[in-house]
Design a protein around this motif. Structure first.
Motif, PDB file in Angstrom:
ATOM      1  N   PHE A 156       0.832  -1.202   0.000  1.00 18.32           N
ATOM      2  CA  PHE A 156       0.000   0.000   0.000  1.00 18.32           C
ATOM      3  C   PHE A 156       0.867   1.254   0.000  1.00 18.32           C
ATOM      4  O   PHE A 156       0.550   2.262  -0.653  1.00 18.32           O
ATOM      5  N   ASN A 157       1.982   1.194   0.715  1.00 12.11           N
ATOM      6  CA  ASN A 157       2.862   2.355   0.845  1.00 12.11           C
ATOM      7  C   ASN A 157       3.665   2.639  -0.423  1.00 12.11           C
ATOM      8  O   ASN A 157       4.194   3.732  -0.588  1.00 12.11           O
ATOM      9  N   SER A 158       3.758   1.648  -1.305  1.00  7.86           N
ATOM     10  CA  SER A 158       4.614   1.803  -2.483  1.00  7.86           C
ATOM     11  C   SER A 158       3.843   2.212  -3.741  1.00  7.86           C
ATOM     12  O   SER A 158       4.404   2.185  -4.829  1.00  7.86           O
ATOM     13  N   ARG A 159       2.582   2.596  -3.596  1.00  7.27           N
ATOM     14  CA  ARG A 159       1.814   2.956  -4.784  1.00  7.27           C
ATOM     15  C   ARG A 159       0.825   4.086  -4.472  1.00  7.27           C
ATOM     16  O   ARG A 159       0.594   4.425  -3.312  1.00  7.27           O
ATOM     17  N   ILE A 160       0.281   4.630  -5.548  1.00  2.00           N
ATOM     18  CA  ILE A 160      -0.830   5.579  -5.417  1.00  2.00           C
ATOM     19  C   ILE A 160      -2.113   4.776  -5.579  1.00  2.00           C
ATOM     20  O   ILE A 160      -2.318   4.121  -6.608  1.00  2.00           O
ATOM     21  N   ALA A 161      -2.958   4.797  -4.579  1.00  2.00           N
ATOM     22  CA  ALA A 161      -4.163   3.971  -4.592  1.00  2.00           C
ATOM     23  C   ALA A 161      -5.405   4.830  -4.797  1.00  2.00           C
ATOM     24  O   ALA A 161      -5.553   5.892  -4.177  1.00  2.00           O
TER      25      ALA A 161
END
Length: 261
Positions: A156-161
């Protein structure tokens, strides 16, 4: 004349007696020699038998000594393996205790930071973390769940959601539930916008937990700018990546006391 006859008779009787005695002695000697021969023959037979028995017993003794030596070596090997297994068991129990302690710390940490995470991630992790409280799962399963939680956080922290959800927001002083598009940048920043653009806001991680700022309240943490328009552009890019372009959005990073985590 008579005297001569008597003497002659006596002489003959003496000779006869002597001959008989010698014969008996000779016979006894022959019997003794025969018995001695039989004894010697029997002794030789018994001697060879005893030699064979001694030889067999000697071989059997060697075999038994070899078996005892092998048994001793095997026992030593068994003792060594048992000792090695015992040491491994002790080390395994120590490692198990260490893992259990670390898992306990990790579960406490997750419990503390869970309210600070973005709401969609909170919901996902809450379901998974509930399994950690079950008494029926073993250490390996707990560790797998625990690692799965961190994997979800890292992803979750490594992408734009982009997330679509209903939110209760204040519109013209009235609490209203509207469908909004939420855009999360990692774990600490987020923006939302309703379909008609009437509701917008900003969210971030704070010490007390995840905090949303709605509408005009956004200006208390972000510089003034046309935020709804910028959020709309990013939403369009995420929905259609082929239209990607550089878009600026304001960020606000609160100060967190990591010692309290």
């Amino acid at each position: 004349m008579n005297f001569l006859f008597v003497m002659t008779a006596l002489s003959l009787h003496g000779v006869s007696s002597t001959s008989q005695s010698d014969y008996e002695l000779m016979q006894q000697w022959l019997d003794l020699e025969s018995q001695r021969g039989k004894l010697e023959s029997t002794w030789q037979t018994n001697k060879q038998f005893l030699k064979n028995q001694i030889s067999l017993l000697s071989e059997e003794k060697k075999s038994l000594q070899a078996l005892l030596l092998n048994a001793k070596n095997a026992q030593n090997e068994v003792d060594e393996k048992r000792l090695a297994l015992t040491e491994k068991q002790v080390q395994y129990e120590r490692n198990q205790n260490l893992v259990e302690n670390e898992l306990s710390k990790g579960e406490n940490f997750i419990t503390r930071v869970l309210p600070m995470l973005p709401p969609p991630l909170q919901s996902e992790l809450q379901i998974k973390s509930e399994k950690l409280k079950q008494n029926t799962i073993n250490l390996s399963e707990r560790l797998e769940i625990y690692l799965g939680l961190y994997k979800s956080v890292d992803e979750f922290n490594s992408r734009i959601a982009l997330n679509t959800s209903n939110m209760t927001v204040s519109i013209k002083g009235k609490e209203t539930e509207v469908l909004v598009s939420q855009i999360y940048l990692g774990l600490s920043q987020a923006w939302y916008l309703s379909a008609d653009g009437s509701a917008y806001g900003f969210g971030r991680t704070e010490q007390s937990g995840w905090q949303w700022y709605h509408g005009e309240a956004v200006s208390s943490v972000l510089p003034s700018m046309n935020l709804p328009e910028q959020i709309k552009k990013i939403r369009g890019i995420l929905e259609k990546p082929t239209t990607a372009e550089f878009v600026s959005l304001p960020l606000s990073l609160p100060s967190l006391n990591k010692e309290l985590l």
